[in-house]
Design a protein around this motif. Sequence first.
Motif, PDB file in Angstrom:
ATOM      1  N   ALA A  43      14.849   2.073   3.693  1.00 16.82           N
ATOM      2  CA  ALA A  43      13.533   1.429   3.673  1.00 16.82           C
ATOM      3  C   ALA A  43      12.884   1.467   5.047  1.00 16.82           C
ATOM      4  CB  ALA A  43      13.658  -0.012   3.183  1.00 16.82           C
ATOM      5  N   ILE A  44      13.689   1.299   6.087  1.00 16.00           N
ATOM      6  CA  ILE A  44      13.162   1.315   7.455  1.00 16.00           C
ATOM      7  C   ILE A  44      12.887   2.741   7.924  1.00 16.00           C
ATOM      8  CG2 ILE A  44      13.683   0.761   9.863  1.00 16.00           C
ATOM      9  CD1 ILE A  44      15.348  -1.597   8.813  1.00 16.00           C
ATOM     10  N   ALA A  45      13.868   3.617   7.701  1.00 17.66           N
ATOM     11  CA  ALA A  45      13.744   4.987   8.198  1.00 17.66           C
ATOM     12  C   ALA A  45      12.678   5.790   7.457  1.00 17.66           C
ATOM     13  CB  ALA A  45      15.096   5.699   8.093  1.00 17.66           C
ATOM     14  N   GLY A  46      12.506   5.504   6.168  1.00 21.65           N
ATOM     15  CA  GLY A  46      11.585   6.312   5.368  1.00 21.65           C
ATOM     16  C   GLY A  46      10.206   5.718   5.189  1.00 21.65           C
ATOM     17  N   TRP A  47       9.848   4.719   6.008  1.00 20.14           N
ATOM     18  CA  TRP A  47       8.560   4.046   5.855  1.00 20.14           C
ATOM     19  C   TRP A  47       7.391   5.025   5.891  1.00 20.14           C
ATOM     20  CZ3 TRP A  47       5.969   0.112   4.199  1.00 20.14           C
ATOM     21  CH2 TRP A  47       4.693  -0.171   4.697  1.00 20.14           C
ATOM     22  N   SER A  48       7.439   5.967   6.790  1.00 16.60           N
ATOM     23  CA  SER A  48       6.331   6.924   6.911  1.00 16.60           C
ATOM     24  C   SER A  48       6.213   7.826   5.677  1.00 16.60           C
ATOM     25  CB  SER A  48       6.513   7.791   8.162  1.00 16.60           C
ATOM     26  OG  SER A  48       7.743   8.509   8.107  1.00 16.60           O
ATOM     27  N   ASN A  49       7.304   7.942   4.916  1.00 14.18           N
ATOM     28  CA  ASN A  49       7.294   8.813   3.739  1.00 14.18           C
ATOM     29  C   ASN A  49       6.705   8.138   2.507  1.00 14.18           C
ATOM     30  OD1 ASN A  49       8.611  10.888   5.172  1.00 14.18           O
ATOM     31  ND2 ASN A  49      10.622  10.010   4.725  1.00 14.18           N
ATOM     32  N   TYR A  50       6.720   6.806   2.473  1.00 12.34           N
ATOM     33  CA  TYR A  50       6.275   6.140   1.251  1.00 12.34           C
ATOM     34  C   TYR A  50       5.206   5.063   1.473  1.00 12.34           C
ATOM     35  CZ  TYR A  50       9.601   2.494   2.709  1.00 12.34           C
ATOM     36  OH  TYR A  50      10.293   1.537   3.417  1.00 12.34           O
ATOM     37  N   GLN A  51       4.777   4.860   2.697  1.00 10.84           N
ATOM     38  CA  GLN A  51       3.793   3.809   2.927  1.00 10.84           C
ATOM     39  C   GLN A  51       2.492   4.070   2.173  1.00 10.84           C
ATOM     40  OE1 GLN A  51       2.282   3.499   6.918  1.00 10.84           O
ATOM     41  NE2 GLN A  51       2.665   5.646   7.396  1.00 10.84           N
ATOM     42  N   HIS A  52       2.087   5.340   2.099  1.00 16.85           N
ATOM     43  CA  HIS A  52       0.853   5.650   1.380  1.00 16.85           C
ATOM     44  C   HIS A  52       1.012   5.408  -0.122  1.00 16.85           C
ATOM     45  CE1 HIS A  52       3.247   9.341   1.219  1.00 16.85           C
ATOM     46  NE2 HIS A  52       2.529   9.719   0.181  1.00 16.85           N
ATOM     47  N   HIS A  53       2.243   5.564  -0.618  1.00 16.73           N
ATOM     48  CA  HIS A  53       2.494   5.261  -2.025  1.00 16.73           C
ATOM     49  C   HIS A  53       2.307   3.766  -2.300  1.00 16.73           C
ATOM     50  CE1 HIS A  53       3.890   9.240  -3.132  1.00 16.73           C
ATOM     51  NE2 HIS A  53       4.747   9.243  -2.122  1.00 16.73           N
TER      52      HIS A  53
END
Length: 250
Positions: A43-53
């Motif tokens: 959740a912390i590491a992948g924030w940039s991958n799913y924040q727009h979702h």
Amino acid sequence: MVKKSWLPITVIFAIILIWELAARVLQVPDWILPAPTVILAEAIAGWSNYQHHIFATIKLTIYGFLSGVIIGLLIAMTLHLVPRLREALYPLLIMSQNIPIIVLAPLLVIWFGFGITPKLLIIILVCFFPIAVATIDGLKQTSPELIHYMKMAGATNKQIFTKLELPHALPAIFSGLKISATYSVMGAVISEWLGANQGIGVYMTLASSSFRTDRVFVAILFIMILCLLFFMLIIGLEKILIKWRKDENG
């Protein structure tokens, strides 16, 4: 209030601790059941991958929820003010909820395409019913003695509705809003499974197809957080708008 909140928090932390220990001791593969620490790390590491979702789902949820609220209130008020219409349409209102959304969703895509319209319709369908039913019940529970008193005082039907029945129904309306607030997030995620290009539902589908179970749990985590935030927002509005209820309860 603070003391009462400690009990569910303690239970949640106990479940997370047991989950973490079981995953570590039993060495469960992450693709089957990742440990909570693994999910948190993703959740912390992948924030940039799913924040727009997440932001896309929030936007869709707000639009659908507000539309569902307006439609639900209009239906409830219309059925209350026109008793004959209520007798004719109320059973149909109940029957509309017997159709599974998962079954109805593909039909909406066929009828309205892959744009935002079918997605909004799905959210509206899951939101308007709790609001409509709660509002109808709240309006019907107005004291007949008070209605009779206002009529004796020369009040019109419009004044009785706006000054007595509608304010009296506010607690019931907010009960329906709380239910619909949580349903709206669920409806948004389901609608995103229809073919959206962004949203938590899309992120969850991509994660599931690639066996990234940790990301699936991240999506579930944010769905729960959004539901909780919407629920708390409605509670906050209720406390602001229905101060008299607090005074009556002491």
